[in-house]
Design a protein around this motif. Structure first.
Motif: not given
Length: 179
Positions: A4-10, A51-58, A70-83
């Motif tokens: 997932x990290x590579x998919x995003x940074x790619x 739980x990592x929302x992955x689109x967690x912004x204002x 919290x809205x827009x959570x369709x991309x959520x997954x289990x991940x790193x607590x810092x994300x």
């Protein structure tokens, strides 16, 4: 996961770089950078166990009374607590001072039972790695939105995203990537 990290940074290498260099050069840079990013992603200290929302912004936070939704959570997954903390502190849509970024980070640490003096440095390293990864992702996504979807409005966020990337990439662990 690294996948997932590579998919995003790619997205940075696939959508942003080709705007400025030939496809051949972009592929070469992508290949070299992926080796470096792989080493960085392997350094992540905390397990993917929350739980990592992955689109967690204002813009995805809604206040109702004393509660925040919290809205827009369709991309959520289990991940790193810092994300998600990275997503909130380095929100590219709202420019905040370094002082405020540090205050939010320290507030989180004060409230988290998972972070203590023994693993503070490990969490900070994860935070910086994920911030760099996320900035690459955002620059790529916003370039794609402009080029493919003709949504030029997102281009205005790229300079600040670069500033965030440059601020975070100044740590010694990024010396190879910075080159």
């Amino acid at each position: 996961s690294k996948k997932h990290l590579f998919k995003e940074s790619d997205l940075f290498f696939d959508w942003y770089l080709p705007l400025f260099v030939s496809k051949k050069k972009a592929l070469k840079i992508k290949k070299e950078s992926k080796k470096i990013l792989s080493k960085l992603y392997s350094r992540l200290n905390f397990p993917n166990n929350c739980f990592v929302h992955r689109d967690y912004h204002s813009q995805n936070l809604m206040k109702k009374g004393n509660k925040v939704g919290l809205i827009d959570s369709q991309d959520a997954l289990i991940g790193n607590p810092a994300y998600d903390l990275v997503s909130l502190i380095d929100d590219v849509r709202i420019k905040t001072s370094i002082k405020l970024k540090k205050q939010i980070y320290n507030y989180y640490l004060g409230k988290s039972s998972k972070i203590n003096k023994k693993n503070y440095e490990n969490f900070l390293e994860d935070f910086h790695i994920l911030s760099v990864q996320r900035s690459l992702k955002i620059i790529g996504i916003f370039s794609r939105l402009c080029k493919r979807d003709k949504k030029k409005i997102y281009l205005k966020f790229i300079p600040y995203t670069w500033r965030l990337l440059e601020m975070r990439i100044n740590k010694p662990i990024f010396s190879e990537l910075k080159k």
